[in-house]
Scaffold this motif. Structure first.
Motif, short mmCIF file in Angstrom:
data_model
loop_
_atom_site.label_atom_id
_atom_site.label_comp_id
_atom_site.label_asym_id
_atom_site.label_seq_id
_atom_site.Cartn_x
_atom_site.Cartn_y
_atom_site.Cartn_z
N SER A 221 0.84 -1.20 0.00
CA SER A 221 0.00 0.00 0.00
C SER A 221 0.88 1.25 0.00
CB SER A 221 -0.92 0.00 1.22
OG SER A 221 -1.74 -1.14 1.23
N PRO A 222 1.09 1.88 -1.16
CA PRO A 222 1.88 3.11 -1.21
C PRO A 222 1.17 4.26 -0.50
CG PRO A 222 1.70 2.10 -3.38
CD PRO A 222 0.71 1.40 -2.49
N LEU A 223 1.97 5.11 0.17
CA LEU A 223 1.47 6.33 0.78
C LEU A 223 2.02 7.51 -0.01
CD1 LEU A 223 -0.10 7.67 3.14
CD2 LEU A 223 2.05 7.69 4.41
N HIS A 224 1.11 8.32 -0.57
CA HIS A 224 1.49 9.44 -1.42
C HIS A 224 1.46 10.75 -0.62
CE1 HIS A 224 1.04 7.22 -5.35
NE2 HIS A 224 0.29 6.45 -4.55
N TYR A 225 2.38 11.65 -0.99
CA TYR A 225 2.47 12.99 -0.38
C TYR A 225 2.39 14.02 -1.50
CZ TYR A 225 4.79 17.01 1.91
OH TYR A 225 5.11 18.25 2.41
N ARG A 226 1.58 15.06 -1.26
CA ARG A 226 1.48 16.11 -2.27
C ARG A 226 1.15 17.44 -1.59
NH1 ARG A 226 -0.91 14.68 -8.22
NH2 ARG A 226 0.41 16.15 -9.35
N GLU A 227 1.96 18.44 -1.82
CA GLU A 227 1.68 19.78 -1.29
C GLU A 227 0.60 20.45 -2.12
OE1 GLU A 227 4.57 23.17 0.35
OE2 GLU A 227 4.49 23.16 -1.85
N PRO A 239 4.20 18.27 -7.34
CA PRO A 239 4.41 16.89 -7.81
C PRO A 239 4.12 15.84 -6.74
CG PRO A 239 6.18 18.29 -8.57
CD PRO A 239 5.37 19.12 -7.63
N ASP A 240 3.62 14.69 -7.18
CA ASP A 240 3.28 13.58 -6.32
C ASP A 240 4.55 12.81 -5.93
OD1 ASP A 240 1.09 11.51 -5.35
OD2 ASP A 240 2.59 10.36 -6.46
N GLU A 241 4.64 12.42 -4.63
CA GLU A 241 5.76 11.60 -4.16
C GLU A 241 5.21 10.40 -3.38
OE1 GLU A 241 9.01 13.79 -2.18
OE2 GLU A 241 7.79 15.58 -2.53
N VAL A 242 5.78 9.24 -3.61
CA VAL A 242 5.50 8.08 -2.78
C VAL A 242 6.52 8.10 -1.65
CG1 VAL A 242 5.43 5.56 -2.64
CG2 VAL A 242 4.53 6.73 -4.66
N ILE A 243 6.06 8.31 -0.41
CA ILE A 243 6.98 8.50 0.71
C ILE A 243 7.14 7.25 1.58
CG2 ILE A 243 6.62 10.98 0.78
CD1 ILE A 243 4.70 10.54 3.13
N TRP A 244 6.26 6.28 1.41
CA TRP A 244 6.35 5.04 2.19
C TRP A 244 5.50 3.99 1.49
CZ3 TRP A 244 2.60 2.74 5.87
CH2 TRP A 244 3.16 1.70 6.63
N VAL A 245 5.93 2.75 1.57
CA VAL A 245 5.14 1.64 1.03
C VAL A 245 4.84 0.70 2.18
CG1 VAL A 245 5.03 -0.26 -0.60
CG2 VAL A 245 6.16 1.87 -1.25
N GLY A 246 3.56 0.65 2.57
CA GLY A 246 3.15 -0.17 3.68
C GLY A 246 2.72 -1.55 3.23
N PRO A 247 2.39 -2.41 4.19
CA PRO A 247 1.91 -3.75 3.85
C PRO A 247 0.51 -3.70 3.24
CG PRO A 247 1.82 -3.38 6.21
CD PRO A 247 2.48 -2.18 5.62
N THR A 291 10.12 10.57 5.51
CA THR A 291 9.69 9.64 6.56
C THR A 291 10.86 8.78 6.98
OG1 THR A 291 9.06 7.89 5.01
CG2 THR A 291 7.38 9.53 5.54
N PRO A 292 10.78 8.16 8.17
CA PRO A 292 11.83 7.21 8.55
C PRO A 292 11.77 5.96 7.67
CG PRO A 292 10.03 7.14 10.12
CD PRO A 292 9.75 8.29 9.20
N ASP A 293 12.87 5.20 7.67
CA ASP A 293 12.91 3.99 6.85
C ASP A 293 11.86 2.98 7.30
OD1 ASP A 293 14.99 4.99 5.33
OD2 ASP A 293 16.53 4.12 6.62
N THR A 294 11.67 2.86 8.60
CA THR A 294 10.67 1.93 9.13
C THR A 294 9.84 2.64 10.19
OG1 THR A 294 12.23 1.09 10.79
CG2 THR A 294 12.10 -0.10 8.69
N PRO A 295 8.53 2.41 10.24
CA PRO A 295 7.70 3.03 11.27
C PRO A 295 7.84 2.30 12.59
CG PRO A 295 6.36 1.60 9.91
CD PRO A 295 7.75 1.58 9.31
N ALA A 296 7.39 2.96 13.66
CA ALA A 296 7.23 2.27 14.94
C ALA A 296 5.87 1.57 14.93
CB ALA A 296 7.32 3.28 16.09
#
Length: 398
Positions: A221-227, A239-247, A291-296
């Motif tokens: 599940s990609p998480l997108h960031y956009r200002e 521009p759209d950025e994928v900042i994290w890819v979750g399970p 974002t950090p490499d891995t979430p808590a």
């Protein structure tokens, strides 16, 4: 009830605890078990379920009130807002530590819907017939902002540059895409044409807000960031950025956020960590979309769906409320817990309530604490929380 929707609310919505929509699928627990009488409320932590057993807590708890049928609801400082199947906005008004419940039948509400997003100016929600609606006062006819909105998805809203901005999901050729509406009737698409959207939140930023969009998939599940750059006349998406890819995620998996100091955003996602573990992922997103490499993770003993989460700034601190199973087995009873946020991580937690299953939860700041509401056992419940002592050290539920 009279009064403008946002009048008296502590601040414009900066977390998805004031977010919205209508009628996702029912939970397996409620679908499988017959209706029960309205539960009594007790302070005994081992009271027989499905009564709400409020545990020992440093928060001052008012009486838990039965506000009406289960439905799409949102807590505000002035009470709890409901939206009906025919698109009406109602309020169970708050009076100090008590509420005036609704005298409505269950047939008027979608049992498992999401309540409206609330700003100081209005409330926003998606109706059962796929319209994005705006209501200024409970009881008044709402206005239609957009058609083709996706019923069952959550709306998020805030105010920037004197304009309400509303983030929502709308179908484009049967594909769900994220959009932002500006109060001057401007709508911009924030999803890339090649991506979809299952959950969305708009968050304040310095100097401009940004949108986080979850593209929920079964594999990842990609998480997108956009200002979203806002002027009094125009909305411009960067521009759209994928900042994290979750399970992989489920249809009811939702993103929640809470603004943090220095322009950071706390992102929260209750989801499967892997094939055998489930929990609440949480991590900070910077104002530059880092974002950090891995979430808590705060682990749950078992997976649940839905897995409601709410977050808000209360009593001078940041808090997260979430439902979690109490045991490692299917159909385990659940607890509603509140955890303080410290440096972007979840610290000590306390149990506020217990039930067979919580379908939704909402949290709003008030002048001396908070208004908390939830749906469970086919009813909507509300309670006023008084701030804990500043030096209190809450006890862990375990």
């Amino acid at each position: 009830g009279g009064g403008a929707v946002g009048s008296g609310d502590a601040r414009p919505s900066t977390s998805s605890s004031a977010s919205a929509s209508v009628a996702p699928a029912s939970s397996a627990v409620d679908a499988a078990e017959p209706p029960t009488p309205a539960p009594s409320v007790t302070a005994a932590p081992d009271a027989a379920l499905p009564s709400y057993a409020v545990g020992a807590t440093t928060w001052t708890l008012g009486e838990v009130h039965d506000l009406g049928p289960a439905g799409p609801t949102t807590a505000t400082r002035d009470g709890v807002l409901f939206v009906t199947l025919d698109g009406q906005l109602l309020r169970a008004s708050r009076h100090g530590k008590t509420f005036t419940p609704l005298e409505e039948t269950a047939e008027r509400f979608a049992k498992y819907g999401r309540g409206p997003a609330v700003t100081e100016r209005a409330a926003y929600w998606i109706s059962a017939d796929n319209r994005l609606l705006r209501g200024v006062r409970p009881g008044q006819e709402p206005t239609v902002i957009s058609g083709r909105a996706r019923s069952g998805t959550r709306v998020s809203a805030l105010t920037a540059q004197g304009r309400d901005l509303v983030a929502f999901i709308r179908d484009v050729d049967d594909d769900p895409r994220a959009f932002v509406w500006g109060e001057k009737d401007e709508i911009v698409q924030v999803s890339a044409d090649s991506s979809s959207a299952t959950s969305i939140d708009i968050v304040p930023g310095k100097p401009h807000p940004h949108v986080l969009v979850l593209e929920g998939r079964t594999g990842m599940s990609p998480l997108h960031y956009r200002e979203v750059r806002v002027t009094k006349r125009q909305l411009t998406v960067m521009p759209d950025e994928v900042i994290w890819v979750g399970p992989g995620s489920q249809p009811l998996t939702e993103l929640q956020t809470l603004s943090q100091p220095e322009g950071e955003t706390l992102a929260l996602l209750a989801t499967s960590r892997d094939v055998t573990h489930f929990g609440l992922a949480h991590f900070l997103v910077t104002n530059q979309g880092k974002t950090p490499d891995t979430p808590a993770w705060r682990s749950y003993p078992n997976g649940i769906d839905p897995a409601p989460v709410a977050a808000e700034h209360l009593c001078g601190r940041d808090y997260v409320v979430y439902a979690t199973p109490t045991e490692e087995r299917p159909r385990s009873p659940q607890e509603l817990r509140i955890a303080r946020v410290v440096s972007g991580d979840l610290a000590e937690e306390e149990v506020l309530a217990r039930s067979r299953a919580f379908n939704d939860v909402s949290l709003a700041a008030s002048e001396d604490g908070a208004v908390l509401s939830w749906t469970a056992d086919r009813r909507t419940w509300g309670v006023v929380l008084g701030c804990p002592p500043p030096a209190a050290k809450p006890t862990s539920p375990h």
